[in-house]
Design a protein around this motif. Structure first.
Motif, mmCIF file in Angstrom:
data_model
loop_
_atom_site.group_PDB
_atom_site.id
_atom_site.type_symbol
_atom_site.label_atom_id
_atom_site.label_comp_id
_atom_site.label_asym_id
_atom_site.label_seq_id
_atom_site.Cartn_x
_atom_site.Cartn_y
_atom_site.Cartn_z
ATOM 1 N N VAL A 1 0.841 -1.204 0.000
ATOM 2 C CA VAL A 1 0.000 0.000 0.000
ATOM 3 C C VAL A 1 0.869 1.244 0.000
ATOM 4 C CG1 VAL A 1 -1.650 1.326 1.375
ATOM 5 C CG2 VAL A 1 -1.966 -1.136 1.070
ATOM 6 N N GLU A 2 1.943 1.222 0.786
ATOM 7 C CA GLU A 2 2.853 2.368 0.791
ATOM 8 C C GLU A 2 3.508 2.545 -0.572
ATOM 9 O OE1 GLU A 2 5.598 1.685 3.917
ATOM 10 O OE2 GLU A 2 4.095 1.906 5.480
ATOM 11 N N TYR A 3 3.910 1.445 -1.189
ATOM 12 C CA TYR A 3 4.515 1.520 -2.517
ATOM 13 C C TYR A 3 3.517 2.060 -3.532
ATOM 14 C CZ TYR A 3 5.937 -0.017 -7.119
ATOM 15 O OH TYR A 3 6.229 -0.059 -8.444
ATOM 16 N N ARG A 4 2.290 1.561 -3.481
ATOM 17 C CA ARG A 4 1.260 2.030 -4.422
ATOM 18 C C ARG A 4 0.991 3.528 -4.228
ATOM 19 N NH1 ARG A 4 -4.127 -0.674 -3.398
ATOM 20 N NH2 ARG A 4 -4.116 0.940 -1.830
ATOM 21 N N ASP A 5 0.904 3.968 -2.976
ATOM 22 C CA ASP A 5 0.687 5.395 -2.726
ATOM 23 C C ASP A 5 1.862 6.219 -3.242
ATOM 24 O OD1 ASP A 5 -1.706 4.793 -1.562
ATOM 25 O OD2 ASP A 5 -0.958 4.951 0.507
ATOM 26 N N TYR A 6 3.075 5.730 -3.018
ATOM 27 C CA TYR A 6 4.252 6.432 -3.518
ATOM 28 C C TYR A 6 4.214 6.526 -5.042
ATOM 29 C CZ TYR A 6 8.985 6.946 -5.262
ATOM 30 O OH TYR A 6 10.081 7.354 -5.979
ATOM 31 N N ARG A 7 3.895 5.405 -5.689
ATOM 32 C CA ARG A 7 3.846 5.373 -7.153
ATOM 33 C C ARG A 7 2.782 6.332 -7.679
ATOM 34 N NH1 ARG A 7 1.983 -0.065 -8.871
ATOM 35 N NH2 ARG A 7 0.023 0.965 -8.485
ATOM 36 N N ASP A 8 1.609 6.381 -7.025
ATOM 37 C CA ASP A 8 0.554 7.294 -7.453
ATOM 38 C C ASP A 8 0.973 8.750 -7.273
ATOM 39 O OD1 ASP A 8 -0.987 5.132 -8.100
ATOM 40 O OD2 ASP A 8 -2.228 5.229 -6.279
ATOM 41 N N ARG A 9 1.616 9.053 -6.140
ATOM 42 C CA ARG A 9 2.090 10.429 -5.931
ATOM 43 C C ARG A 9 3.132 10.804 -6.973
ATOM 44 N NH1 ARG A 9 2.401 8.783 -0.606
ATOM 45 N NH2 ARG A 9 4.651 8.722 -0.743
ATOM 46 N N GLN A 10 4.021 9.856 -7.276
ATOM 47 C CA GLN A 10 5.054 10.124 -8.274
ATOM 48 C C GLN A 10 4.437 10.349 -9.652
ATOM 49 O OE1 GLN A 10 8.266 10.408 -7.366
ATOM 50 N NE2 GLN A 10 8.727 11.124 -9.411
ATOM 51 N N ASP A 11 3.432 9.567 -10.010
ATOM 52 C CA ASP A 11 2.756 9.748 -11.298
ATOM 53 C C ASP A 11 2.070 11.109 -11.376
ATOM 54 O OD1 ASP A 11 3.571 7.293 -12.195
ATOM 55 O OD2 ASP A 11 1.665 6.282 -11.735
ATOM 56 N N ARG A 12 1.396 11.506 -10.296
ATOM 57 C CA ARG A 12 0.744 12.829 -10.289
ATOM 58 C C ARG A 12 1.785 13.937 -10.432
ATOM 59 N NH1 ARG A 12 -2.476 10.612 -6.086
ATOM 60 N NH2 ARG A 12 -1.187 11.660 -4.561
ATOM 61 N N TRP A 13 2.897 13.802 -9.721
ATOM 62 C CA TRP A 13 3.951 14.803 -9.805
ATOM 63 C C TRP A 13 4.519 14.865 -11.218
ATOM 64 C CZ3 TRP A 13 5.940 18.823 -7.430
ATOM 65 C CH2 TRP A 13 7.201 19.262 -7.808
ATOM 66 N N ASP A 14 4.758 13.706 -11.820
ATOM 67 C CA ASP A 14 5.301 13.688 -13.179
ATOM 68 C C ASP A 14 4.345 14.330 -14.169
ATOM 69 O OD1 ASP A 14 7.585 12.455 -12.313
ATOM 70 O OD2 ASP A 14 6.945 10.430 -12.901
ATOM 71 N N ARG A 15 3.055 14.028 -14.039
ATOM 72 C CA ARG A 15 2.088 14.644 -14.959
ATOM 73 C C ARG A 15 2.043 16.156 -14.775
ATOM 74 N NH1 ARG A 15 -1.127 10.190 -13.441
ATOM 75 N NH2 ARG A 15 -2.270 11.521 -12.003
ATOM 76 N N ARG A 16 2.050 16.606 -13.535
ATOM 77 C CA ARG A 16 2.000 18.040 -13.272
ATOM 78 C C ARG A 16 3.260 18.730 -13.795
ATOM 79 N NH1 ARG A 16 2.167 18.570 -7.520
ATOM 80 N NH2 ARG A 16 0.129 17.602 -7.586
ATOM 81 N N TYR A 17 4.402 18.154 -13.518
ATOM 82 C CA TYR A 17 5.655 18.750 -13.939
ATOM 83 C C TYR A 17 5.777 18.750 -15.457
ATOM 84 C CZ TYR A 17 10.593 19.871 -13.903
ATOM 85 O OH TYR A 17 11.794 20.468 -14.097
ATOM 86 N N ARG A 18 5.363 17.650 -16.085
ATOM 87 C CA ARG A 18 5.429 17.555 -17.530
ATOM 88 C C ARG A 18 4.536 18.625 -18.169
ATOM 89 N NH1 ARG A 18 3.355 12.464 -18.406
ATOM 90 N NH2 ARG A 18 5.194 11.675 -17.384
ATOM 91 N N ARG A 19 3.370 18.835 -17.591
ATOM 92 C CA ARG A 19 2.437 19.809 -18.141
ATOM 93 C C ARG A 19 2.989 21.229 -17.980
ATOM 94 N NH1 ARG A 19 -2.088 17.820 -16.057
ATOM 95 N NH2 ARG A 19 -1.783 18.844 -14.081
ATOM 96 N N GLN A 20 3.611 21.537 -16.865
ATOM 97 C CA GLN A 20 4.118 22.882 -16.615
ATOM 98 C C GLN A 20 5.350 23.192 -17.450
ATOM 99 O OE1 GLN A 20 4.846 23.019 -12.435
ATOM 100 N NE2 GLN A 20 2.700 23.372 -11.911
#
Length: 89
Positions: free
Chosen positions: A53-72
């Motif tokens: 669960v911790e790994y999945r949460d980390y992966r989801d946070r990382q994906d959100r960060w990557d999408r946000r950063y890529r968009r900006q």
């Protein structure tokens, strides 16, 4: 919780002076708390699940960060890519 367990073990050891079966009960309680308590091998299934669960949460946070950063930063990256393509021609 630990204090109550300690008091119970001490009481069982004290009753062991009257009847040795209480010492066995105290030993079983100590073994059970050490084996199935925090970090023991008895709680391994729960630990693996929480690790996932911790790994999945980390992966989801990382994906959100990557999408946000890529968009900006998309415009800057496109300019850099264009410069690189022009430079390598």
């Amino acid at each position: 919780m630990f204090v109550l367990l300690l008091i119970l073990v001490l009481a069982l050891l004290g009753f062991g002076l009257l009847n040795p079966i209480w010492w066995v009960a105290a030993a079983v309680l100590i073994f059970g708390s050490a084996h199935f308590g925090r970090g023991g091998s008895g709680s391994r299934g729960k630990g693996e699940q929480s690790g996932y669960v911790e790994y999945r949460d980390y992966r989801d946070r990382q994906d959100r960060w990557d999408r946000r950063y890529r968009r900006q930063r998309r415009g800057r990256w496109n300019r850099q890519d264009r410069r690189d393509r022009e430079h390598h021609r």
